[in-house]
Design an enzyme around this catalytic site. Structure first.
Site, PDB file in Angstrom:
ATOM      1  N   THR A 167       0.828  -1.198   0.000  1.00  0.00           N
ATOM      2  CA  THR A 167       0.000   0.000   0.000  1.00  0.00           C
ATOM      3  C   THR A 167       0.868   1.256   0.000  1.00  0.00           C
ATOM      4  OG1 THR A 167      -1.898   1.059   1.064  1.00  0.00           O
ATOM      5  CG2 THR A 167      -0.170   0.188   2.507  1.00  0.00           C
ATOM      6  N   GLN A 191      -0.782   4.803   6.854  1.00  0.00           N
ATOM      7  CA  GLN A 191      -0.466   3.826   5.814  1.00  0.00           C
ATOM      8  C   GLN A 191       0.748   2.997   6.178  1.00  0.00           C
ATOM      9  OE1 GLN A 191      -3.644   4.196   4.397  1.00  0.00           O
ATOM     10  NE2 GLN A 191      -2.444   3.155   2.856  1.00  0.00           N
ATOM     11  N   HIS A 208       0.414  -0.501   7.906  1.00  0.00           N
ATOM     12  CA  HIS A 208      -0.028  -1.695   7.198  1.00  0.00           C
ATOM     13  C   HIS A 208       1.061  -2.755   7.095  1.00  0.00           C
ATOM     14  CE1 HIS A 208      -4.083  -1.068   5.610  1.00  0.00           C
ATOM     15  NE2 HIS A 208      -3.778   0.194   5.428  1.00  0.00           N
ATOM     16  N   GLU A 234      -1.489   5.017  -5.177  1.00  0.00           N
ATOM     17  CA  GLU A 234      -2.723   4.317  -4.832  1.00  0.00           C
ATOM     18  C   GLU A 234      -3.691   5.284  -4.149  1.00  0.00           C
ATOM     19  OE1 GLU A 234      -4.068   0.499  -2.040  1.00  0.00           O
ATOM     20  OE2 GLU A 234      -2.137   1.487  -1.712  1.00  0.00           O
ATOM     21  N   HIS A 235      -3.214   5.989  -3.126  1.00  0.00           N
ATOM     22  CA  HIS A 235      -3.993   7.005  -2.418  1.00  0.00           C
ATOM     23  C   HIS A 235      -3.251   8.337  -2.545  1.00  0.00           C
ATOM     24  CE1 HIS A 235      -4.431   3.182  -0.060  1.00  0.00           C
ATOM     25  NE2 HIS A 235      -5.708   3.466  -0.189  1.00  0.00           N
ATOM     26  N   ASP A 285     -10.770   4.178   3.469  1.00  0.00           N
ATOM     27  CA  ASP A 285     -10.552   2.777   3.806  1.00  0.00           C
ATOM     28  C   ASP A 285     -11.816   2.122   4.348  1.00  0.00           C
ATOM     29  OD1 ASP A 285      -7.918   2.672   3.028  1.00  0.00           O
ATOM     30  OD2 ASP A 285      -7.109   3.098   5.015  1.00  0.00           O
ATOM     31  N   GLU A 316      -7.290  -6.723 -47.396  1.00  0.00           N
ATOM     32  CA  GLU A 316      -6.584  -7.505 -46.377  1.00  0.00           C
ATOM     33  C   GLU A 316      -6.273  -8.919 -46.856  1.00  0.00           C
ATOM     34  OE1 GLU A 316      -8.738  -7.334 -42.690  1.00  0.00           O
ATOM     35  OE2 GLU A 316      -8.161  -5.250 -42.319  1.00  0.00           O
ATOM     36  N   HIS A 327     -13.986 -13.461 -46.482  1.00  0.00           N
ATOM     37  CA  HIS A 327     -14.798 -12.541 -45.689  1.00  0.00           C
ATOM     38  C   HIS A 327     -15.819 -11.838 -46.584  1.00  0.00           C
ATOM     39  CE1 HIS A 327     -11.848 -13.216 -42.576  1.00  0.00           C
ATOM     40  NE2 HIS A 327     -12.425 -12.349 -41.759  1.00  0.00           N
TER      41      HIS A 327
END
Length: 440
Positions: A240, A262, A265, A332-333, A366, A420, A425
């Site tokens: 984190t 943080q 963690h 992340e944050h 959170d 192509e 096709h």
């Protein structure tokens, strides 16, 4: 306690050169692949027996079955602290408000008269939701995984969380209570790579899933990488991280507290302050010393996290440079604690989630902001989003053309097919009109 990186003076480098100057945790998923490969292969071939064996090796408890009994879920909810239950109820209520609004609706576009393309959104049939259970207990991650899946309309939900020796081999009772509160009755005492493999391959106890979501350690991330393709994944979540862009108006007490929040963690967690204020930097350093001394988990998590190469105070010339730095970092944050935080937040391009001003800390997100806390880490926010209802939905195009609408465009299809060198096709359309291209 925390290092400094001084980017003042010269013009900031661009692109990768700037990213290389910024702090980041080492998280070598590639190296972990060789560790998890035999675990996943064992689960593939031996099923539940392998999950039980690996759980005994890594979690120190021998299970008779990985499936959590319904009675254990009910008991965990009955015994849940009423205050914790009330907090989880409110977290779920707010998350549902936000995620319900994310659901996409079927939309039909008329391309030409008689020709339509409809995009409908269909939930995956079955998902495996992983909830970590190592250094901390994460009932909030149950909420953040289950709520968007339920709001997307996923019909099959299974949760896995590591067995805990202290609780007779069951996941933590608060995890079980959160599952029960959300109406999830399929829960497994399985962690790490073996849990991801169980979801991917299926066992005697657990049917295979289509998608695995949720954060975990490096071995969970490596198993996700190894098995991606057989299963869909949300992301390879790493340690984190928080970045705070702040100026002299920010309160160093708040800034330090949020960095520590943080850091607690994991010893690999990243805490980064980006500021143009030398005074704020110094005051935050002093606050870190004071606040760390008064909290828990100091030696095993917080101090290593703050002192690690992944954490730093980054000094910049001004907030414009600060914005450039945080966009390059792609946290992340990301908190914005500046005089005009909302305006700066609106200019952020790369972040998992942005928290505006002094009264929107990451801790709110959170648990009870209503936003999702399963977010991209390691700079992946420059190309990936956090978990949402969209993570569990697939868009399917439904093409519906009449004969006349097909006739009108056949010559273009034939031309492009021949360009192509794929004449069959074009022939697939000619066959519908007597092998002649309709006249325009």
């Amino acid at each position: 306690m925390i290092s400094r990186i001084d980017l003042r003076g010269d013009a900031l480098p661009e692109g990768g050169a700037l990213r290389d100057l910024l702090p980041r945790a080492e998280f070598d998923v590639e190296a972990a692949l060789e560790t998890v490969r035999p675990i996943c292969e064992d689960v593939r071939h031996r099923g539940s027996a392998a999950v039980i064996d690996w759980g005994e090796k890594f979690d120190g408890v021998r299970l008779e079955s990985v499936r959590v009994p319904a009675a254990a879920l009910a008991r965990a909810l009955d015994e849940l602290d009423p205050a914790v239950r009330a907090a989880l109820d409110e977290s779920i209520r707010r998350a549902r408000l936000v995620h319900r609004a994310q659901r996409r609706t079927t939309h039909t576009t008329q391309v030409v008269p008689g020709g339509t393309v409809t995009e409908k959104w269909v939930p995956v049939d079955r998902v495996g939701l992983y909830v970590p259970g190592g250094r901390a207990v994460y009932p909030s991650s149950v909420v953040m995984n289950v709520v968007p899946a339920q709001e997307a309309g996923v019909p099959g939900l299974a949760v896995a969380s590591p067995p805990q020796k202290d609780f007779g081999g069951l996941p933590h009772p608060t995890i079980l209570a959160a599952c029960a509160l959300l109406g999830v009755d399929e829960v497994y005492a399985a962690g790490g790579a073996q849990a991801v493999a169980m979801f991917a391959y299926g066992t005697e106890d657990c049917l295979p899933v289509d998608l695995v979501t949720g954060p975990g350690n490096i071995y969970v991330a490596a198993a996700k990488r190894l098995l991606k393709g057989r299963i869909g994944i949300d992301a390879e979540a790493g340690p984190t991280e928080i970045a705070i862009l702040a100026d002299a108006t920010a309160d160093p007490v708040h800034v330090a507290a949020d960095l520590i929040s943080q850091a607690e963690h994991d010893p690999m967690a990243a805490a980064v302050l980006v500021t143009d204020s030398e005074e704020l930097a110094a005051a935050t350093e002093a606050e870190l010393v004071t606040q760390v001394a008064a909290t828990k988990h100091v030696e095993e998590r917080i101090q290593p996290a703050l002192a690690g190469r992944q954490s730093a105070i980054v000094l910049v010339n001004d907030l414009e440079d600060g914005l450039t730095v945080v966009n390059a970092y792609a946290a992340e944050h990301l908190e914005i604690q500046t005089a005009d935080a909302a305006a700066l937040a609106d200019r952020v391009r790369n972040a998992g989630a942005v928290f505006v001003g002094p009264w929107s800390p990451v801790s709110l997100g959170d648990y009870c902001a209503g936003s999702n806390h399963v977010l991209p880490t390691g700079g992946c926010a420059c190309h990936s989003s956090g978990l949402s209802v969209q993570s569990f939905l697939r868009g399917i195009h439904i093409v519906d053309y009449t004969r006349d609408a097909l006739a009108e465009v056949t010559h273009h299809v034939v031309t492009l097919a021949e360009a192509e060198d794929l004449p069959a096709h074009g022939a697939a359309l000619k066959a519908r009109f007597g092998w002649k291209v309709p006249q325009q």
